[in-house]
Scaffold this active site. Structure first.
Site, PDB file in Angstrom:
ATOM      1  N   ARG A  62       0.838  -1.195   0.000  1.00 13.54           N
ATOM      2  CA  ARG A  62       0.000   0.000   0.000  1.00 13.54           C
ATOM      3  C   ARG A  62       0.876   1.249   0.000  1.00 13.54           C
ATOM      4  NH1 ARG A  62      -1.166   2.431   4.479  1.00 13.54           N
ATOM      5  NH2 ARG A  62      -1.363   0.529   5.705  1.00 13.54           N
ATOM      6  N   TYR A 115     -16.737  17.296 -15.794  1.00 16.77           N
ATOM      7  CA  TYR A 115     -17.052  15.869 -15.858  1.00 16.77           C
ATOM      8  C   TYR A 115     -18.053  15.534 -14.745  1.00 16.77           C
ATOM      9  CZ  TYR A 115     -16.366  10.901 -14.849  1.00 16.77           C
ATOM     10  OH  TYR A 115     -16.566   9.573 -14.576  1.00 16.77           O
ATOM     11  N   ASP A 187      -7.143  18.844 -14.912  1.00 12.61           N
ATOM     12  CA  ASP A 187      -7.451  17.490 -15.360  1.00 12.61           C
ATOM     13  C   ASP A 187      -7.010  17.401 -16.816  1.00 12.61           C
ATOM     14  OD1 ASP A 187      -8.594  15.135 -16.324  1.00 12.61           O
ATOM     15  OD2 ASP A 187     -10.369  15.318 -15.057  1.00 12.61           O
ATOM     16  N   LYS A 212      -8.042   6.160 -19.435  1.00 13.74           N
ATOM     17  CA  LYS A 212      -8.367   6.684 -20.743  1.00 13.74           C
ATOM     18  C   LYS A 212      -7.162   6.603 -21.689  1.00 13.74           C
ATOM     19  CE  LYS A 212     -12.375   7.708 -18.847  1.00 13.74           C
ATOM     20  NZ  LYS A 212     -12.163   7.662 -17.392  1.00 13.74           N
TER      21      LYS A 212
END
Length: 393
Positions: A62, A115, A187, A212
């Site tokens: 982690r 978004y 972004d 993406k």
């Protein structure tokens, strides 16, 4: 577009280009075997050489994992930042950033066509935590300046925006943020670092849904943050570890695999999108086309200044209204009806009923007659023929 020197290539002191960084940054050959692709370290814990004697700083996956480290170093090199951080999703990256920088009582400016997932996170989750927000047209720098409050901590930018492809002037907004003592977040998912590097234009942090264009093959979900300064990077890394929404090793490996071909894929995405946008402007069933690569697009001049090319995303409005727009989505054959974007395959969707349904009834509600295209890398003549027949229905 030149990058940093590559320490992984002995004796190579030349400033590397983008495609070279995409293939080599953070991806040294395996020292044990010489494997040219970083291994998938599918492991949760690591043997220590005595109490506190860590090997390479690894103790628990982690906190850090070698495969994730390779991805994070590559992302930082591509965006020109001091440190990259890889997350389990783009929304996990956004949540970590917002909760690192903001506290109850703070204020955030967001795009007026943000978004839907970002809007949901801020309006439904962060707002309950006491963070205020205002949507603002980012294409209007004076409107952004006027919307800033003393408690504004972040100006959140998408450029191009999702789904209306609005273009914000990153350098101008960075100046507004500095004047206000706020941070500028960009972004960069729609553009990718191949087309646009916000940190070089004054942004403080870049956000990605690596699902993406960076991943590029519709086979992995992930997110990323890249910071411009060491102090903020350290704060983000602390919260990444404390909150725990990290990218798994196989997801990191798949994303690295996708990044290697980002440049050549983006070239084709852009070329295909340009052809399709030009076709749509001439079609009688199309009332408006949103694509910054069109000379008549209101964002074209700014996009040409800050982007290498104009991307693979297009949206358009159907002259016959919402039901006709939905029928176009359903009639498409080569374009796949589905959410997401940035993969090698072309996708079509109705934002009002799909990706941006959470914005219904809000100031960010998208037009019902809008169709969004993620233009893939197929033969462009096949894509044009598909749209032609879909618009006939």
């Amino acid at each position: 577009m030149r990058g940093t020197n590559l320490a992984c290539m002995d004796g190579f002191n030349h400033e590397a280009g983008f495609e070279t960084l995409a293939i080599h940054a953070g991806q040294e050959a395996d020292p044990a075997t010489g494997a040219v692709v970083p291994p998938i370290y599918q492991v949760s814990t690591y043997k220590q050489d005595g109490v506190g004697g860590l090997r390479g700083g690894y103790e628990y996956s982690r906190s850090a994992n070698p495969t994730r480290t390779a991805l994070e170093e590559c992302l930082a090199a591509l965006e020109g930042g001091v440190r990259g951080l890889a997350f389990a999703s783009g929304m996990a990256a956004e949540d970590t950033l917002l909760r690192t920088v903001c506290k109850p009582g703070d204020h955030v400016l967001i795009p007026n066509d943000a978004y839907g997932g970002t809007f949901r996170l801020i309006s439904k989750v962060l707002a309950r935590w006491g963070v205020a927000y205002d949507p603002v047209p980012l294409t209007d720098v004076q409107a952004v300046r006027a919307a800033v409050r003393p408690e504004t901590k972040l100006i959140w930018v998408e450029t191009p925006t999702n789904p209306l492809l609005g273009v914000a002037d990153i350098a101008a907004l960075a100046h507004v943020a500095r004047e206000a003592g706020a941070r500028l977040v960009v972004d960069n998912t729609f553009a990718s670092p191949y087309l646009q590097r916000p940190l070089a234009l004054g942004a403080d942090v870049v956000v990605h849904s690596t699902t993406k264009y960076l991943g590029g093959h519709s086979d992995v979900v992930g997110g990323a943050l890249v910071a411009a300064d060491v102090e903020l990077a350290q704060e983000l890394a602390f919260h990444q570890n404390a909150m725990g929404a990290v990218a798994g090793p196989f997801d990191a490996w798949l994303t690295l695999r996708g990044i290697k071909t980002l440049g050549v894929r983006m070239d084709r995405h852009c070329a295909n999108a340009t052809r399709i946008a030009e076709f749509l402007t001439r079609h009688p069933k199309v009332g408006a086309v949103h694509y910054p690569g069109l000379p008549q697009d209101p964002g074209h001049e700014v996009a040409a200044k800050q982007m290498r090319a104009f991307g693979g995303m297009i949206s358009f409005r159907h002259v016959d209204g919402e039901d006709a727009a939905v029928r176009v989505c359903e009639r498409a054959k080569v374009f796949t009806l589905g959410e997401s974007l940035g993969g090698v395959e072309s996708l079509i969707e109705h934002p009002g009923r799909m990706t941006h349904a959470s914005a219904a009834g809000s100031p960010l509600e998208v037009p019902g007659d809008l169709v969004r295209l993620s233009v893939g890398i197929e033969d462009v003549d096949d894509l044009l023929a598909d749209l032609e027949q879909a618009l006939e229905g």
